[in-house]
Enzyme design. Sequence first.
Site, short mmCIF file in Angstrom:
data_model
loop_
_atom_site.label_atom_id
_atom_site.label_comp_id
_atom_site.label_asym_id
_atom_site.label_seq_id
_atom_site.Cartn_x
_atom_site.Cartn_y
_atom_site.Cartn_z
N HIS A 135 -7.54 9.47 -2.03
CA HIS A 135 -6.93 9.49 -0.69
C HIS A 135 -7.81 10.21 0.34
O HIS A 135 -7.98 9.74 1.47
CB HIS A 135 -5.55 10.14 -0.78
CG HIS A 135 -4.59 9.71 0.26
ND1 HIS A 135 -3.25 9.58 0.05
CD2 HIS A 135 -4.78 9.36 1.57
CE1 HIS A 135 -2.65 9.18 1.16
NE2 HIS A 135 -3.56 9.04 2.10
N TYR A 143 2.99 10.08 0.09
CA TYR A 143 4.02 9.58 1.01
C TYR A 143 5.44 9.97 0.58
O TYR A 143 6.40 9.76 1.33
CB TYR A 143 3.92 8.05 1.18
CG TYR A 143 2.59 7.58 1.71
CD1 TYR A 143 1.68 8.47 2.29
CD2 TYR A 143 2.21 6.25 1.64
CE1 TYR A 143 0.45 8.04 2.76
CE2 TYR A 143 0.97 5.82 2.11
CZ TYR A 143 0.10 6.72 2.66
OH TYR A 143 -1.12 6.29 3.13
N ASP A 167 0.85 -1.20 0.00
CA ASP A 167 0.00 0.00 0.00
C ASP A 167 0.89 1.25 0.00
O ASP A 167 1.68 1.45 0.91
CB ASP A 167 -0.89 0.02 1.25
CG ASP A 167 -1.78 1.26 1.27
OD1 ASP A 167 -2.76 1.28 0.50
OD2 ASP A 167 -1.48 2.21 2.01
N LYS A 189 -2.67 5.87 -4.33
CA LYS A 189 -3.79 6.79 -4.08
C LYS A 189 -3.54 8.13 -4.77
O LYS A 189 -2.40 8.61 -4.80
CB LYS A 189 -3.93 7.04 -2.57
CG LYS A 189 -3.84 5.77 -1.75
CD LYS A 189 -3.96 5.99 -0.27
CE LYS A 189 -3.66 4.71 0.48
NZ LYS A 189 -2.29 4.59 0.99
P1 NDP Z 1 0.54 1.09 11.89
O1 NDP Z 1 -0.64 0.99 12.78
O2 NDP Z 1 0.73 0.09 10.82
O3 NDP Z 1 1.81 1.17 12.83
C1 NDP Z 1 3.10 1.39 12.34
C2 NDP Z 1 4.03 1.50 13.53
O4 NDP Z 1 4.08 0.28 14.26
C3 NDP Z 1 5.46 1.80 13.13
O5 NDP Z 1 6.01 2.65 14.12
C4 NDP Z 1 6.14 0.42 13.14
O6 NDP Z 1 7.52 0.56 13.42
C5 NDP Z 1 5.41 -0.24 14.29
N1 NDP Z 1 5.29 -1.71 14.15
C6 NDP Z 1 4.89 -2.39 13.05
N2 NDP Z 1 4.83 -3.71 13.31
C7 NDP Z 1 5.23 -3.88 14.59
C8 NDP Z 1 5.41 -5.01 15.44
N3 NDP Z 1 5.15 -6.25 15.01
N4 NDP Z 1 5.84 -4.82 16.71
C9 NDP Z 1 6.10 -3.56 17.17
N5 NDP Z 1 5.95 -2.44 16.41
C10 NDP Z 1 5.52 -2.60 15.14
O7 NDP Z 1 0.54 2.57 11.28
P2 NDP Z 1 0.31 3.35 9.94
O8 NDP Z 1 -0.33 4.62 10.32
O9 NDP Z 1 1.57 3.40 9.19
O10 NDP Z 1 -0.76 2.52 9.11
C11 NDP Z 1 -0.43 1.47 8.22
C12 NDP Z 1 -0.54 1.88 6.76
O11 NDP Z 1 -1.85 2.30 6.42
C13 NDP Z 1 0.31 3.10 6.36
O12 NDP Z 1 1.68 2.83 6.33
C14 NDP Z 1 -0.32 3.46 5.05
O13 NDP Z 1 0.12 2.59 4.03
C15 NDP Z 1 -1.80 3.27 5.37
N6 NDP Z 1 -2.45 4.51 5.83
C16 NDP Z 1 -3.40 5.10 5.01
C17 NDP Z 1 -4.00 6.28 5.37
C18 NDP Z 1 -5.01 6.90 4.47
O14 NDP Z 1 -5.38 8.07 4.67
N7 NDP Z 1 -5.51 6.19 3.48
C19 NDP Z 1 -3.67 6.97 6.62
C20 NDP Z 1 -2.71 6.26 7.44
C21 NDP Z 1 -2.15 5.07 7.04
P3 NDP Z 1 8.72 0.20 12.40
O15 NDP Z 1 8.32 0.62 11.03
O16 NDP Z 1 9.84 1.04 12.95
O17 NDP Z 1 8.96 -1.27 12.54
C1 1BO Z 2 -2.32 12.96 5.67
C2 1BO Z 2 -1.94 11.56 6.10
C3 1BO Z 2 -2.09 10.60 4.99
C4 1BO Z 2 -1.74 9.23 5.39
O1 1BO Z 2 -2.24 8.31 4.45
#
Ligand code: NDP
Ligand code: 1BO
Length: 309
Positions: free
Chosen positions: A109, A50, A45, A78
């Site tokens: 998005h 990003y 994704d 997106k």
């Molecule tokens: P997540 O809920 O996936 O959490 C990510 C965090 O958790 C990072 O700090 C990562 O650290 C940590 N982490 C991941 N796996 C583990 C584990 N097994 N144990 C401990 N820590 C862990 O957050 P996101 O907000 O990034 O959401 C996921 C995805 O959703 C985004 O990356 C994006 O692709 C999408 N998204 C879409 C949005 C939209 O508006 N459409 C908005 C927000 C997100 P590290 O990387 O350091 O391992």
């Molecule tokens: C503005 C935040 C977007 C993450 O998908």
Amino acid sequence: MPPSTFTLNNGQKIPAIGLGTWQSPPGQVKSAVSYALQNGYKLIDGAYCYANEDEVGQGLAAAFEKGVKREDVFVVTKVWTTYNTRVEVGLDKSLKSLGLDYVDLFLVHWPLLMNPDGDDDRFPKKADGSRDIIHDYNHVDTWKQMEALLATGKTKAIGVCNYSKRYLEQLLPHAKVIPAVNQIENHPALPQQEIVDYCREKGIHVMAYSPLGSTGGPLMTAEPVVKIAEKHGVKPSTVLLSYHAPRESIVIPKSVTPERIKENLQLIDLDDEDQKLLREYSDKLTAEGKLQRFVYPPFGVDFGFPDKS
Ligand code: NDP
Ligand code: 1BO
């Protein structure tokens, strides 16, 4: 065992879990994507917003060189809000960065327009420093352009993100193509049950973002999550990611850490007692007005979500 794929409303199969890439830093996201694809992931994704799609593309290319096949990877990107009046331009930019000639799913998005001719094509600002949002905008017009993209072959499916029930109700009467997916923030502290139920009724698959509570995974210390993890001898992250399969939602945890990327694929079946515990937790937060949204849209617009953010 939780299902490994779901079927979208256009008949396309979609993996039940994928790798998120928001905030995955340059210098790390290429190897994260490549590692994930060589270790069982089949969905990536991403998003123009990003600002790391070049490197996501490099990660895809590295995996393809190692024998992963393009047709076995489900690539999601997106259209960003500055391109909502010219979605094909937005898609072309993403395809170029990704080094692909099509994506599997292209999402709106946010249902919002930021100035396409502003001082920046991601977060344009007005002279006074405030967000350059164009208020004379109808998100249904963006959807019409998304529908037209299907004939180009540049995306196999189209969908939305961050659509509340209210926004879907505005969109669907005008839609020739029902969105295949609605990607929303979703976890036990923000169950979004009304949207999830509405999407299921309309044949729209929910894709759950920020399943661990976003940056740093703060939900991993929530009491019922820890309790269920201890009961099954798994990590709290596994419980949070496994929450979605019984809800028939796709989940997209982000990580750039190889061992976490790998362990995040290991979903378990939550039993009735686990699901009840998580439902009670969600209900309690709802009743107390303490739902937790971790990704606040930086736009100051009421999108009609339950907590009015
Ligand atoms: P997540 O809920 O996936 O959490 C990510 C965090 O958790 C990072 O700090 C990562 O650290 C940590 N982490 C991941 N796996 C583990 C584990 N097994 N144990 C401990 N820590 C862990 O957050 P996101 O907000 O990034 O959401 C996921 C995805 O959703 C985004 O990356 C994006 O692709 C999408 N998204 C879409 C949005 C939209 O508006 N459409 C908005 C927000 C997100 P590290 O990387 O350091 O391992
Ligand atoms: C503005 C935040 C977007 C993450 O998908």
